[in-house]
Design a protein around this motif. Structure first.
Motif, mmCIF file in Angstrom:
data_model
loop_
_atom_site.group_PDB
_atom_site.id
_atom_site.type_symbol
_atom_site.label_atom_id
_atom_site.label_comp_id
_atom_site.label_asym_id
_atom_site.label_seq_id
_atom_site.Cartn_x
_atom_site.Cartn_y
_atom_site.Cartn_z
ATOM 1 N N GLN A 585 23.238 74.000 4.011
ATOM 2 C CA GLN A 585 22.131 74.057 3.061
ATOM 3 C C GLN A 585 21.045 73.040 3.395
ATOM 4 O O GLN A 585 19.839 73.312 3.249
ATOM 5 C CB GLN A 585 22.665 73.827 1.644
ATOM 6 C CG GLN A 585 23.491 74.995 1.125
ATOM 7 C CD GLN A 585 23.608 75.006 -0.384
ATOM 8 O OE1 GLN A 585 22.964 74.208 -1.055
ATOM 9 N NE2 GLN A 585 24.415 75.922 -0.911
ATOM 10 N N VAL A 586 21.473 71.847 3.847
ATOM 11 C CA VAL A 586 20.478 70.852 4.248
ATOM 12 C C VAL A 586 19.640 71.372 5.409
ATOM 13 O O VAL A 586 18.407 71.229 5.444
ATOM 14 C CB VAL A 586 21.168 69.528 4.617
ATOM 15 C CG1 VAL A 586 20.160 68.586 5.281
ATOM 16 C CG2 VAL A 586 21.758 68.872 3.373
ATOM 17 N N ASN A 587 20.284 71.985 6.381
ATOM 18 C CA ASN A 587 19.553 72.557 7.526
ATOM 19 C C ASN A 587 18.603 73.658 7.080
ATOM 20 O O ASN A 587 17.480 73.802 7.607
ATOM 21 C CB ASN A 587 20.531 73.093 8.556
ATOM 22 C CG ASN A 587 21.288 71.973 9.257
ATOM 23 O OD1 ASN A 587 20.819 70.829 9.308
ATOM 24 N ND2 ASN A 587 22.465 72.292 9.802
ATOM 25 N N GLU A 590 15.593 72.054 5.617
ATOM 26 C CA GLU A 590 14.743 71.479 6.668
ATOM 27 C C GLU A 590 13.937 72.570 7.381
ATOM 28 O O GLU A 590 12.730 72.426 7.638
ATOM 29 C CB GLU A 590 15.592 70.708 7.667
ATOM 30 C CG GLU A 590 16.176 69.418 7.124
ATOM 31 C CD GLU A 590 17.037 68.712 8.161
ATOM 32 O OE1 GLU A 590 17.385 69.365 9.160
ATOM 33 O OE2 GLU A 590 17.342 67.533 7.977
ATOM 34 N N SER A 650 17.426 71.025 -3.804
ATOM 35 C CA SER A 650 17.443 69.655 -3.300
ATOM 36 C C SER A 650 18.148 68.722 -4.295
ATOM 37 O O SER A 650 18.938 67.852 -3.916
ATOM 38 C CB SER A 650 16.016 69.184 -3.032
ATOM 39 O OG SER A 650 16.015 67.850 -2.579
ATOM 40 N N LEU A 653 21.904 69.289 -4.194
ATOM 41 C CA LEU A 653 22.539 68.629 -3.053
ATOM 42 C C LEU A 653 22.696 67.139 -3.322
ATOM 43 O O LEU A 653 23.697 66.518 -2.948
ATOM 44 C CB LEU A 653 21.709 68.851 -1.787
ATOM 45 C CG LEU A 653 21.734 70.271 -1.213
ATOM 46 C CD1 LEU A 653 20.762 70.383 -0.046
ATOM 47 C CD2 LEU A 653 23.125 70.638 -0.740
ATOM 48 N N LYS A 654 21.717 66.544 -3.947
ATOM 49 C CA LYS A 654 21.795 65.121 -4.244
ATOM 50 C C LYS A 654 22.910 64.830 -5.247
ATOM 51 O O LYS A 654 23.671 63.868 -5.114
ATOM 52 C CB LYS A 654 20.449 64.637 -4.783
ATOM 53 C CG LYS A 654 20.436 63.171 -5.175
ATOM 54 C CD LYS A 654 19.095 62.798 -5.757
ATOM 55 C CE LYS A 654 19.137 61.359 -6.230
ATOM 56 N NZ LYS A 654 17.871 60.941 -6.866
ATOM 57 N N PRO A 664 22.834 63.651 6.293
ATOM 58 C CA PRO A 664 21.733 64.583 6.036
ATOM 59 C C PRO A 664 20.524 63.827 5.523
ATOM 60 O O PRO A 664 20.633 62.690 5.081
ATOM 61 C CB PRO A 664 22.295 65.503 4.959
ATOM 62 C CG PRO A 664 23.274 64.653 4.217
ATOM 63 C CD PRO A 664 23.887 63.736 5.246
ATOM 64 N N LYS A 665 19.389 64.533 5.513
ATOM 65 C CA LYS A 665 18.177 63.897 4.997
ATOM 66 C C LYS A 665 18.360 63.590 3.534
ATOM 67 O O LYS A 665 18.840 64.429 2.771
ATOM 68 C CB LYS A 665 16.962 64.812 5.169
ATOM 69 C CG LYS A 665 16.388 64.781 6.558
ATOM 70 C CD LYS A 665 15.029 65.406 6.536
ATOM 71 C CE LYS A 665 14.368 65.262 7.886
ATOM 72 N NZ LYS A 665 13.012 65.771 7.890
ATOM 73 N N ASP A 667 17.253 62.614 -0.352
ATOM 74 C CA ASP A 667 16.240 63.214 -1.222
ATOM 75 C C ASP A 667 14.900 62.501 -1.070
ATOM 76 O O ASP A 667 13.851 63.109 -1.161
ATOM 77 C CB ASP A 667 16.711 63.141 -2.670
ATOM 78 C CG ASP A 667 15.789 63.898 -3.599
ATOM 79 O OD1 ASP A 667 15.640 65.106 -3.389
ATOM 80 O OD2 ASP A 667 15.221 63.271 -4.503
#
Length: 841
Positions: A585-587, A590, A650, A653-654, A664-665, A667
């Motif tokens: 999901q992070v990818n 992005e 987002s 995910l956080k 991962p990136k 937030d």
């Protein structure tokens, strides 16, 4: 020679001898002499007539002087102004620059002259518009002869039949100069070369001005200069003649006659009665008959014998015989030239035009050269009727016979020429009318095609491509029809009452109707050409926009559908603690974020294309255009919803707070990208406009107004999107104070870096507002959007300031809380220490 002069004149061998090879060189030489003489007269007449016209037009101060007679009269305007002065009536004129407008003006001139009884044979409006020198001079001479001559005749009391101004003035000049030494006026050419005749006329009425005997020994040029100067200074007669024009070997009769008319009007004469010599003498007419008794009464033979002819008279007779033989030979050669012309009538309009114009030149030559015939016949008549010139009976017969032969051949030549002209004109008019009707039919068909297929723009790319192809085909047809329009612009119309009676009834139209029809065809042709040019530009612009719309529509639709599906799946995912799912999901986020700028640009281009199309379509009736507009509006809504869903993903995910080796990136990093990405192209767009505005010239700026407005709207939208994004970020207020510090610091930095570009954009908006107002266009919507953008920018500035204060306050509270906590802990430790000490004690 074996034959007597009389036998030579009357024998059939004379014609063949004159046309023989041994006389060819003499005929050509004599013809060249006549032509040279004609050209010289043309030059003299041009100067004299130009001065006369300018003198008359001086009464109209607004009329510029004529500088080139043949060019300045082509549009007919000056001719109509001249007739206004002469008639005292207003003459309406066409002010257009096209040939048909010029022809219409000259037609009005000819019509006015006809109303005054002035018939212009072999002179058409086309001749004047084309700048034909000979026929232009003939037209002006007709005007001068009528109005100047009319003024002369008013001053005299003449017999009822005395209407010939030339004969009247000749008799008047002879009467007034009778008894003046060295003056013998027999014509209006050579009799005036030495200047004595002009001075004698002036001296007759104003003997106080100079002594006539004093000028007798002067040179001709000096006498002429004296007469012209006195006439100018005393009688205010303009110098229509130059000295060199009169002392020429061949003075111009019309110019001298015109000047004498002016003298007659200005000299103090009144109640003049000139006796008509034709009624008082036995016979002075130039009419030729076989009856020798029609000549003037001669003295008895005994008296002739006692008064032998002088050497001068013998030379005069010999010169006359030589000249009339040469003129007769020249006429016979012209007859032969006319007889040998190709009489075949072609079906090709260009060929017929060339034949007609060639014959017109032949006719003009005859018209111009007929003066030479008149002069030689007048000379012969003077020999026959002069009381001071003695002829033998056989010489009288020879002179009369030669004059009769010359006159008969000349009349035959003119008759054949007119018949040939009528035949050519009939064939020419038929082909020209066929061309007019054919072109009329093509215009009607083309107008119908335009009305059916091209008048209303199609609303989709398929229809636009079809119209594009149809217009390209029509452009090819216009190129092929161009030759026909050029032919019609040079159409030959002969306004000649003598010819109109012989025209084929199938001609259908009068000359006025043809002129009107040509004007209508010209206007319709211009309308079609203008429509094709304008519609071609519109189709090219609309075609490009439709192609771009179709490309971007497909691109945005596919991308939105894909991303909406991906986001929906991410929102449905419940097992975010799974490391693989989390990374996936992070990818996805992005990748989506990296594609958003390109997709946003595509949506903005769709809006720009829609704005361009709005200039060509009426939203109240253009259904497909409205559908396209609604589809783009839907994209905007889907885009906003997608942004909201991405932010929701987002946050999910956080909140998952996954603890793993994956990095991962965060937030905050996603937030950083949102802060910096949205306005990346804004500065480029704004700078491009500024450079263009500074370096482009006014024409380019005018041509690019719509493009500049579009670029401004695109840049403004980007700022609005960025402001919206920043406001959402700042409204979230993370609990971590350090994270809030980082966010506000980055937002503040970006705001400051964008502020200069934003101010430049505002200046651009102000410039666009001014341009819209200068162009009298509605600027209300643009000004409202500009004010809203400025207000949003100021509100964001205040929001940043408030957010920064909140962060500082939170930081202060945290520090205060830490200090308070430390103090409490220390107090607790002290309290506990004190208690232990008491227990020990």
């Amino acid at each position: 020679m074996s034959n007597s002069p009389s036998e030579r004149s009357s024998s059939p061998e004379l014609a063949s001898a004159m046309m023989g090879d041994e006389m060819t060189d003499d005929a050509q030489q004599f013809q060249q002499i006549i032509r040279d003489r004609r050209y010289e007269r043309e030059d003299i007449q041009k100067k004299a007539f130009t001065k006369w016209i300018n003198n008359r037009l001086a009464e109209k101060s607004s009329t510029p002087p004529v500088t080139d007679l043949f060019q300045d009269l082509r549009d007919g305007v000056i001719l109509l102004q001249l007739l206004e002065v002469l008639t005292g009536n207003e003459c309406k004129r066409e002010n257009g620059k096209m040939r048909v407008h010029h022809i219409e003006n000259v037609n009005k001139v000819i019509a006015i002259l006809n109303e005054h009884g002035i018939k212009l044979l072999s002179i058409s409006s086309n001749d004047i518009v084309d700048g034909n020198a000979k026929l232009t001079l003939a037209l002006i001479w007709s005007i001068i002869q009528y109005w100047q001559g009319k003024d002369v005749m008013k001053s005299a009391e003449t017999d009822a039949e005395q209407t010939n101004i030339e004969k009247f003035l000749l008799a008047w000049c002879q009467e007034q100069t009778k008894g003046y030494k060295g003056v013998e006026i027999n014509d209006f050419t050579r009799s005036w070369q030495d200047g004595l005749a002009f001075n004698a006329l002036i001296h007759k009425f104003r003997p106080d001005l100079f002594d006539y005997d004093d000028i007798l020994q002067n040179a001709s040029a000096r006498n002429l200069e004296h007469a012209f100067s006195v006439a100018k200074n005393v009688f205010k007669i303009d110098r229509y003649l130059d000295v060199e024009d009169v002392i020429s070997d061949y003075p111009d009769k019309k110019s001298i006659l015109m000047y004498v008319m002016c003298l007659f009007q200005q000299l103090p004469t009144s109640n003049i009665i000139i006796e008509d010599k034709e009624k008082t003498e036995t016979s002075t007419t130039t009419t030729l008959t076989d009856d020798t008794t029609s000549t003037a009464t001669k003295a008895p033979e005994e008296e002739i014998e006692t008064q032998p002819r002088s050497d001068d008279d013998s030379m005069r007779l010999k010169t006359f015989q030589t000249n009339i033989d040469k003129v007769l030979k020249w006429v016979l050669n012209l007859e032969n030239e006319l007889d040998t012309q190709d009489k075949t009538l072609s079906d090709d309009l260009k060929t017929i035009k060339e034949q007609f114009q060639s014959h017109e030149e032949f006719m003009v030559s005859l018209t111009q050269d007929q003066n030479q015939i008149g002069e030689i016949l007048l000379e012969g008549n003077q020999l026959l009727t002069s009381a001071n010139f003695q002829l033998q009976p056989e010489e009288i017969s020879e002179v009369k016979e030669k004059m009769k032969v010359l006159n008969d051949h000349w009349e035959s030549l003119r008759s054949k020429s007119l018949e040939r002209q009528a035949v050519l004109h009939k064939a020419l008019m038929k082909l020209q009318i066929d061309q007019i009707e054919s072109f009329d039919a093509w215009l009607t068909q083309t107008e119908s095609r335009i009305s059916t297929d091209l008048d209303i723009l199609e609303q989709n790319l398929t229809g636009i491509n079809r119209q594009y192809q149809q217009l390209a085909e029509l452009q090819d047809e216009l190129v092929s029809q161009q030759q026909i329009t050029e032919s019609l612009q040079n159409m030959i119309i002969v306004i000649d009452d003598s010819l109109s009676e012989n025209l084929d009834p199938a001609s259908k139209y009068s000359s006025t109707e043809i002129e009107s029809k040509l004007l209508t065809l010209s206007e319709r042709w211009a309308q079609i050409c203008n429509f094709v040019q304008t519609r071609w530009i519109q189709l090219q612009e609309v075609k490009i926009e439709f192609e771009q719309i179709h490309t971007n529509l497909d691109k945005v639709e596919k991308w939105l559908a894909t991303k909406e599906d991906e986001v929906n799946k991410m929102q449905e995912e419940t097992n975010l603690t799974d490391q693989e799912t989390f990374i996936q999901q992070v990818n996805t986020l992005e990748k989506t974020e990296s594609e958003m700028a390109d997709m946003r640009q595509a949506i903005l281009l769709l809006n720009g294309s829609l704005q361009v199309l709005s200039q060509h379509y009426d939203s109240s009736t253009a259904t497909e255009y409205n559908n396209l507009s609604n589809q783009i509006d839907t994209f905007e809504k889907r885009w906003t919803k997608l942004i909201d869903n991405l932010e929701h993903c987002s946050r999910l995910l956080k909140s998952a707070n996954l603890t793993s080796s994956v990095d991962p990136k965060s937030d905050s990093e996603l937030t950083h990208n949102k802060i910096t990405t949205t306005v990346e192209e804004t500065t480029t767009t704004t700078t491009t406009y500024d450079n263009t505005d500074e370096s482009g010239d006014k024409k380019e700026k005018t041509d690019n107004e719509n493009t500049v407005k579009l670029e401004f709207d695109v840049s403004a939208r980007k700022y609005v999107d960025w402001i919206d994004s920043i406001e959402r970020i700042l409204s979230e207020k993370p609990s971590n104070t350090e994270e809030r510090k980082n966010i506000i610091q980055e937002v503040k930095t970006k705001y400051v870096s964008y502020d200069d570009q934003f101010k430049s954009l505002v200046q651009t908006g102000i410039a666009i507002t001014k341009e819209l107002k200068d162009a009298s266009e509605d600027s209300t919507e643009h000004e409202s959007a500009l004010r809203s953008l400025e207000n949003r920018w100021q509100e964001l500035s205040q929001l940043i300031v408030n957010y920064e204060k909140d962060v500082e306050l939170a930081d202060f509270n945290a520090e205060l809380e830490a200090i308070t906590k430390a103090r409490n802990e220390y107090q607790t430790w002290i309290d506990s220490t004190s208690s232990n000490d008491e227990l020990q004690v």
